[in-house]
Design an enzyme around this catalytic site. Sequence first.
Site, PDB file in Angstrom:
ATOM      1  N   GLY A  52       2.593  37.881  15.008  1.00 35.45           N
ATOM      2  CA  GLY A  52       1.535  38.807  14.639  1.00 35.45           C
ATOM      3  C   GLY A  52       1.522  39.050  13.143  1.00 35.45           C
ATOM      4  O   GLY A  52       1.446  40.188  12.692  1.00 35.45           O
ATOM      5  N   HIS A  53       1.601  37.957  12.382  1.00 37.13           N
ATOM      6  CA  HIS A  53       1.587  38.057  10.924  1.00 37.13           C
ATOM      7  C   HIS A  53       1.204  36.708  10.319  1.00 37.13           C
ATOM      8  O   HIS A  53       1.070  35.715  11.023  1.00 37.13           O
ATOM      9  CB  HIS A  53       2.960  38.498  10.393  1.00 37.13           C
ATOM     10  CG  HIS A  53       4.056  37.530  10.670  1.00 37.13           C
ATOM     11  ND1 HIS A  53       4.880  37.638  11.760  1.00 37.13           N
ATOM     12  CD2 HIS A  53       4.464  36.429   9.999  1.00 37.13           C
ATOM     13  CE1 HIS A  53       5.748  36.638  11.754  1.00 37.13           C
ATOM     14  NE2 HIS A  53       5.512  35.889  10.701  1.00 37.13           N
ATOM     15  N   SER A  54       1.051  36.716   9.004  1.00 42.54           N
ATOM     16  CA  SER A  54       0.800  35.506   8.234  1.00 42.54           C
ATOM     17  C   SER A  54       1.695  35.557   7.002  1.00 42.54           C
ATOM     18  O   SER A  54       2.197  36.613   6.637  1.00 42.54           O
ATOM     19  CB  SER A  54      -0.665  35.440   7.804  1.00 42.54           C
ATOM     20  OG  SER A  54      -0.896  34.298   6.999  1.00 42.54           O
TER      21      SER A  54
END
Length: 138
Positions: A52-54
């Site tokens: 749930g990130h970049s």
Amino acid sequence: MASVTECQILEFPRIHDPRGTLTPIENSRQVPFDIKRVYYLYDIPGGASRAGHSHKQLQQVLIAVSGSFDVHVDDGRERRVFHLNRPHQGLYVPQMIWREIDNFSSNAVCLALASLLYDEGDYYRKYADFLRAAEEGA
């Protein structure tokens, strides 16, 4: 700007003999970067989602060394889902790709090979922030 079309399954060598199978992974040979950090996810509760990130700069290869899971990748324009379930394959995820991992099987282990050491400043943890940066071509 990165695109989900750059996310691809990498095939790693398999060396078979009667004692089992060995899969070697070497810097800049089987992965398109020098490996600076290795970590793994395990004991994931049923129904849980990870990532749930970049990352602004970090590149990764994700490997299902045991069990299986799905990796959802998103470049702000297009989304794709990869099902990982073979320890001799890894998913290459370039920088500036949002990723979420879910649908973990029992006893799944996700091994991550990373191009950089941990740096909290390299993360987009809010999807809206990632989308804004992706639109600006960060």
